[in-house]
Design a protein around this motif. Structure first.
Motif, PDB file in Angstrom:
ATOM      1  N   THR A  16       0.821  -1.219   0.000  1.00  0.00           N
ATOM      2  CA  THR A  16       0.000   0.000   0.000  1.00  0.00           C
ATOM      3  C   THR A  16       0.853   1.267   0.000  1.00  0.00           C
ATOM      4  O   THR A  16       0.348   2.346  -0.292  1.00  0.00           O
ATOM      5  N   LEU A  17       2.140   1.137   0.321  1.00  0.00           N
ATOM      6  CA  LEU A  17       3.036   2.301   0.369  1.00  0.00           C
ATOM      7  C   LEU A  17       3.900   2.432  -0.889  1.00  0.00           C
ATOM      8  O   LEU A  17       4.887   3.165  -0.882  1.00  0.00           O
ATOM      9  N   LYS A  18       3.516   1.756  -1.955  1.00  0.00           N
ATOM     10  CA  LYS A  18       4.349   1.692  -3.157  1.00  0.00           C
ATOM     11  C   LYS A  18       4.836   3.062  -3.619  1.00  0.00           C
ATOM     12  O   LYS A  18       6.039   3.299  -3.730  1.00  0.00           O
ATOM     13  N   THR A  19       3.939   3.950  -3.935  1.00  0.00           N
ATOM     14  CA  THR A  19       4.336   5.249  -4.492  1.00  0.00           C
ATOM     15  C   THR A  19       5.188   6.032  -3.511  1.00  0.00           C
ATOM     16  O   THR A  19       6.252   6.553  -3.865  1.00  0.00           O
ATOM     17  N   SER A  20       4.764   6.110  -2.276  1.00  0.00           N
ATOM     18  CA  SER A  20       5.494   6.861  -1.264  1.00  0.00           C
ATOM     19  C   SER A  20       6.877   6.256  -1.031  1.00  0.00           C
ATOM     20  O   SER A  20       7.867   6.992  -0.884  1.00  0.00           O
ATOM     21  N   TYR A  21       6.976   4.933  -1.011  1.00  0.00           N
ATOM     22  CA  TYR A  21       8.257   4.269  -0.820  1.00  0.00           C
ATOM     23  C   TYR A  21       9.202   4.592  -1.973  1.00  0.00           C
ATOM     24  O   TYR A  21      10.341   5.020  -1.758  1.00  0.00           O
ATOM     25  N   LEU A  22       8.731   4.370  -3.191  1.00  0.00           N
ATOM     26  CA  LEU A  22       9.590   4.576  -4.362  1.00  0.00           C
ATOM     27  C   LEU A  22      10.039   6.026  -4.501  1.00  0.00           C
ATOM     28  O   LEU A  22      11.215   6.304  -4.757  1.00  0.00           O
ATOM     29  N   VAL A  23       9.124   6.962  -4.294  1.00  0.00           N
ATOM     30  CA  VAL A  23       9.476   8.387  -4.386  1.00  0.00           C
ATOM     31  C   VAL A  23      10.437   8.775  -3.267  1.00  0.00           C
ATOM     32  O   VAL A  23      11.433   9.474  -3.498  1.00  0.00           O
ATOM     33  N   GLY A  24      10.165   8.320  -2.052  1.00  0.00           N
ATOM     34  CA  GLY A  24      11.019   8.643  -0.915  1.00  0.00           C
ATOM     35  C   GLY A  24      12.427   8.093  -1.074  1.00  0.00           C
ATOM     36  O   GLY A  24      13.418   8.799  -0.850  1.00  0.00           O
ATOM     37  N   GLU A  25      12.537   6.829  -1.467  1.00  0.00           N
ATOM     38  CA  GLU A  25      13.857   6.223  -1.638  1.00  0.00           C
ATOM     39  C   GLU A  25      14.601   6.853  -2.818  1.00  0.00           C
ATOM     40  O   GLU A  25      15.816   7.061  -2.756  1.00  0.00           O
ATOM     41  N   GLN A  26      13.885   7.178  -3.884  1.00  0.00           N
ATOM     42  CA  GLN A  26      14.534   7.824  -5.028  1.00  0.00           C
ATOM     43  C   GLN A  26      15.079   9.198  -4.632  1.00  0.00           C
ATOM     44  O   GLN A  26      16.220   9.547  -4.960  1.00  0.00           O
ATOM     45  N   ALA A  27      14.283   9.974  -3.912  1.00  0.00           N
ATOM     46  CA  ALA A  27      14.740  11.291  -3.447  1.00  0.00           C
ATOM     47  C   ALA A  27      15.957  11.141  -2.545  1.00  0.00           C
ATOM     48  O   ALA A  27      16.911  11.923  -2.637  1.00  0.00           O
ATOM     49  N   ASP A  28      15.936  10.137  -1.689  1.00  0.00           N
ATOM     50  CA  ASP A  28      17.048   9.905  -0.772  1.00  0.00           C
ATOM     51  C   ASP A  28      18.314   9.528  -1.543  1.00  0.00           C
ATOM     52  O   ASP A  28      19.399  10.049  -1.259  1.00  0.00           O
ATOM     53  N   MET A  29      18.185   8.635  -2.516  1.00  0.00           N
ATOM     54  CA  MET A  29      19.343   8.212  -3.308  1.00  0.00           C
ATOM     55  C   MET A  29      19.930   9.397  -4.079  1.00  0.00           C
ATOM     56  O   MET A  29      21.144   9.573  -4.128  1.00  0.00           O
ATOM     57  N   LYS A  30      19.060  10.201  -4.666  1.00  0.00           N
ATOM     58  CA  LYS A  30      19.542  11.373  -5.413  1.00  0.00           C
ATOM     59  C   LYS A  30      20.245  12.349  -4.478  1.00  0.00           C
ATOM     60  O   LYS A  30      21.282  12.905  -4.821  1.00  0.00           O
ATOM     61  N   HIS A  31      19.687  12.575  -3.304  1.00  0.00           N
ATOM     62  CA  HIS A  31      20.292  13.485  -2.335  1.00  0.00           C
ATOM     63  C   HIS A  31      21.687  13.004  -1.936  1.00  0.00           C
ATOM     64  O   HIS A  31      22.607  13.805  -1.777  1.00  0.00           O
ATOM     65  N   ARG A  32      21.844  11.699  -1.758  1.00  0.00           N
ATOM     66  CA  ARG A  32      23.132  11.133  -1.353  1.00  0.00           C
ATOM     67  C   ARG A  32      24.103  10.989  -2.515  1.00  0.00           C
ATOM     68  O   ARG A  32      25.268  10.663  -2.322  1.00  0.00           O
ATOM     69  N   GLY A  33      23.586  11.136  -3.731  1.00  0.00           N
ATOM     70  CA  GLY A  33      24.427  10.895  -4.901  1.00  0.00           C
ATOM     71  C   GLY A  33      24.695   9.418  -5.108  1.00  0.00           C
ATOM     72  O   GLY A  33      25.699   9.020  -5.684  1.00  0.00           O
ATOM     73  N   SER A  34      23.773   8.575  -4.637  1.00  0.00           N
ATOM     74  CA  SER A  34      23.925   7.123  -4.724  1.00  0.00           C
ATOM     75  C   SER A  34      23.172   6.561  -5.919  1.00  0.00           C
ATOM     76  O   SER A  34      22.241   7.170  -6.436  1.00  0.00           O
ATOM     77  N   ASP A  35      23.564   5.366  -6.307  1.00  0.00           N
ATOM     78  CA  ASP A  35      22.933   4.679  -7.420  1.00  0.00           C
ATOM     79  C   ASP A  35      21.530   4.219  -7.017  1.00  0.00           C
ATOM     80  O   ASP A  35      21.369   3.481  -6.050  1.00  0.00           O
ATOM     81  N   ALA A  36      20.537   4.649  -7.762  1.00  0.00           N
ATOM     82  CA  ALA A  36      19.146   4.293  -7.474  1.00  0.00           C
ATOM     83  C   ALA A  36      18.604   3.277  -8.470  1.00  0.00           C
ATOM     84  O   ALA A  36      17.392   3.060  -8.535  1.00  0.00           O
ATOM     85  N   SER A  37      19.484   2.627  -9.219  1.00  0.00           N
ATOM     86  CA  SER A  37      19.015   1.709 -10.264  1.00  0.00           C
ATOM     87  C   SER A  37      18.219   0.532  -9.692  1.00  0.00           C
ATOM     88  O   SER A  37      17.368  -0.027 -10.388  1.00  0.00           O
TER      89      SER A  37
END
Length: 167
Positions: A16-37
């Motif tokens: 049920t948290l699909k969209t929020s999870y994916l958006v949150g983790e993607q934002a976090d990866m981008k902020h850290r400069g980490s690979d989000a593949s």
């Protein structure tokens, strides 16, 4: 700031948290400069992604359990509890992170407090946490939850012990 619908709590991963999870983790990866593949596979089959993360699983050679910290439809972060320490005690009993959009709002402190209650329920009387010495925010979170510094481990991380009975 977004008003959360209810106090956040640790819960098992949920589709049920699909969209929020994916958006949150993607934002976090981008902020850290980490690979989000890794998020691509998760987005293509989120049901399987969640199923792989639910329940007690062997990770790092020990039984562990993954939780998501959420409020209603909002995913705020993740936390893992190792039911026992690894041979080298690397990582300790608890590891956590709050995704970038939700950082610096007290969520990590509340997340760790809830995890300590779960640890006590598992019979873990003293929980070990390890923190990178440059991570002032996480050091503060651990100390706010009663963490007592022990020493530096072989990986150069600070070790803290927390009495779970006080949680």
């Amino acid at each position: 700031m977004i008003e959360l619908p209810e106090p956040p709590r640790l819960s098992v991963p949920s589709t049920t948290l699909k969209t929020s999870y994916l958006v949150g983790e993607q934002a976090d990866m981008k902020h850290r400069g980490s690979d989000a593949s890794w998020l691509k596979a998760a987005s293509l089959d989120f049901d399987a992604f969640v199923a792989e993360r639910t329940g007690v699983r062997e990770r790092w050679g020990v039984a562990s359990e993954l939780f998501w910290f959420a409020s209603g439809e909002y995913y705020l972060g993740s936390l893992v509890i190792r039911h026992e320490l690894t041979d080298d005690e690397g990582g300790g009993h608890i590891g956590y992170h709050v995704v970038y959009p939700w950082q610096r709002q007290g969520h990590a402190t509340r997340m760790l407090k809830q995890a300590l209650v779960k640890c006590a329920g598992l019979g873990i009387e003293r929980a070990l946490l390890t923190v990178a010495p440059h991570n002032a925010a996480s050091i503060a979170v651990v100390r706010r939850n009663g963490g007592v510094e022990d020493r530096i481990n072989s990986e150069g991380e600070m070790r803290f012990w927390i009495d779970t009975a006080s949680a």
